[in-house]
Scaffold this active site. Sequence first.
Site, PDB file in Angstrom:
ATOM      1  N   GLU A  93      -6.472  29.143   7.457  1.00 46.60           N
ATOM      2  CA  GLU A  93      -6.820  30.537   7.163  1.00 46.60           C
ATOM      3  C   GLU A  93      -8.312  30.723   6.883  1.00 46.60           C
ATOM      4  O   GLU A  93      -8.911  31.709   7.297  1.00 46.60           O
ATOM      5  CB  GLU A  93      -6.015  30.988   5.940  1.00 46.60           C
ATOM      6  CG  GLU A  93      -6.031  32.477   5.740  1.00 46.60           C
ATOM      7  CD  GLU A  93      -5.181  32.851   4.546  1.00 46.60           C
ATOM      8  OE1 GLU A  93      -5.617  33.726   3.814  1.00 46.60           O
ATOM      9  OE2 GLU A  93      -4.111  32.263   4.348  1.00 46.60           O
ATOM     10  N   ASP A  94      -8.918  29.767   6.190  1.00 44.14           N
ATOM     11  CA  ASP A  94     -10.288  29.971   5.700  1.00 44.14           C
ATOM     12  C   ASP A  94     -11.370  29.180   6.427  1.00 44.14           C
ATOM     13  O   ASP A  94     -12.541  29.305   6.095  1.00 44.14           O
ATOM     14  CB  ASP A  94     -10.357  29.600   4.198  1.00 44.14           C
ATOM     15  CG  ASP A  94      -9.493  30.527   3.350  1.00 44.14           C
ATOM     16  OD1 ASP A  94      -9.133  31.601   3.847  1.00 44.14           O
ATOM     17  OD2 ASP A  94      -9.176  30.171   2.201  1.00 44.14           O
TER      18      ASP A  94
END
Length: 747
Positions: A93-94
């Site tokens: 996600e990051d």
Amino acid sequence: MDERRKLTPEEEDRLVEAEFQDVLNGYLASNHRKKVEIIERAFRFAKEAHKGIRRRSGEPYILHPIAVAKIASQEIGLGSTSICAALLHDVVEDTEYTVEDIEQHFGKKIAQLVAGLTKISGGIFGDKASAQAENFRKLLLTMSEDIRVVLIKMADRLHNMRTLGSMSPNKQYKIAGETLYIYAPLAHRLGLFAIKTELEDLSFKYEHPAAYSRISEQIRESESRRAAVYNDFSLPIKEKLNEMGITYDAKARLKSVYSIWRKMETKHIPFEEVYDLYAMRIIFDCPDQSKEKAICWQIYAAITDLYKLHPERTRDWISNPKANGYQALHLTVMGPDGNWIEVQIRSRRMDEIAELGFAAHWKYKIGEGDEESELNAWLSTIKDILDNPEPNAIDFLDTLKLNLFASEIVVFTPKGELLTLPNNSTVLDVAFELHSQIGMHCIAGKVNHKLVPLSHKLRSGDQVEVLTSQSQTPKPEWVNFLATAKGKTRLRAVLRKELQPIIEKGKEIYDNFLKEHSIMENNEVLTKILGALHFQNRETLFTALGNGEVTLPQYLVKMLRPVSSSLISKILRPLKGNKGKKSGENNEDVAPAKAPINMKETYILRCGEDGNNFKISDCCSPIPGDDVMGWVNDDGDVELHAVTCPRAQVLKASYGRRILNTEWAEQTHKFLANIRMEGIDRFGILQEIIQMISMHMAIDIRKLDIEAENEVFHCDLSVLVSDTNVVTDLCNKVKQIRGVQRASRVN
């Protein structure tokens, strides 16, 4: 956290390594197979991926995945695969890495877990739904394939709640509300009792800080008195168990702050009147599982020889475990101080399962037995909801929440098959539980060999036979007879299919009406029409319009016109608001605003001659002094809700980005508050109540409704007050009138 900000890079690195070593040490002390190498690799990979990134608190980001891995391993009891997934859960996600990269380095199973934990962009519900509802749906879809996904998500949520203090107030509201609405019931359903209690308490702490501090202080102050009563009560029991030669631990289990507050709110009682503040828990050692039940009943017999038993409050969760795996024997007896005290009897194994839930089954290596088949049955009903999603995100969350039921009943089929259902389930619920087609054609039932209608509510222990007929077709009113999420989901899906042409016709009539009168379609308009015509949702309205049962009256136009007056501003708003926004960017769930509202700052609630800068919602009617939150509606107005309002719970879980932290300004205006009183009727009591309120307290009474029956009176009162202090003062003074037993504010 400030101390950590001052650390040098070398010191920070040593801190990260020490925290990870703590995770490893805990894992090595467990009885899982030792796969240290892959955990080491996952840590190095995550550390490199998150390099240079910091959390809002200022600490290195990698400390969050490490903390999640520690909770998953040491508090939930998961193994190496879950620890790796926890360490890697934010990488996709990051950072630049993809699920494919994770699969290449760590294999398919870990990659699947990480994919299930990664938030998603774009929605299946369409752009009206919230991202949160969509993420729950994805999480639960993956969960029905591998339960560990949701267990790691629980660890992630628990760590976020423990570190919520560094977030902005509106984020705190959103996350706390979402936690209380979905994650705490989900933890309960999975049997994660310790985590459920901590999530509830932490959510409560951020939503009602003053009440949390007050109750915590009252618990501390009453500790010595409580300990004395517990010692008097437990001493004879301990002596008896020692005589019997049982090895055990006995302790007082205190109610959580949140559950004490819930009891005070629902029963309208002060802290001093919450008598069941604690229960006694007896945990005994028993290496032979087959003897656990017999020992539980021996302890039960010993306690009932000493104290008077409450005949209706014995709960045997050993013969019929709860659907979340919980097993124990509960009994309630009269204590030495004249109050009822609950005693919970469990073996060491039962206690671990009660605290860790299904995760403890890995420790005891239970195969596909009763508990796991119960969990799989539950997961299949979740899958059922997911396969037939409600078109509305909030309906979806409500249906899902309905399935995270707390109280259950156990009924039997004629063949002796056992079914676990939520409280208030009916014959129709049993029909849908057995098969959708049986549900669709159900005409009645036989409960304990007696003929009953399909709406008949069942009790634990009932034997239920479902009667069907091929000529029977499902009816819309059946929704009111169903308590199970599975039944409601299946019924709505069939009804929607049958009603689709009628709904489409009704939608066309609705659209034409708005077009004809130049009214812009939005949620505000729909809500006003639903309220004016007394319909619950858009589907029932469109169905009634399509069937010709109702028409849209002309008086609605006048009521809706003010909305259309802001047409130009609505056309201009996207132009103003989207400067610098990429054309393809997703606007879902972002609040429109009339005047710019800084969502990160505390919004001050003001009343003036030219009106208020907020709208009070009818569902909870908050007044100054209440813990409130703002929600920016589709028209850009700040809608005010009490933090405890059920609607607010849904808004926080569904439209988190529109939530505002609010604060009341000094008020001179008056607000409407509703008060309910009850007591023993006597001649002249009404006159005394009115005199006290109007004459002595100079409070304006707007409505009074009193009813007396069999010497008992009930009175509902609406008064204009400046804040909650006035209401508290009024209730206290009214209770001093002879005969008035209770007086409290109601919504």
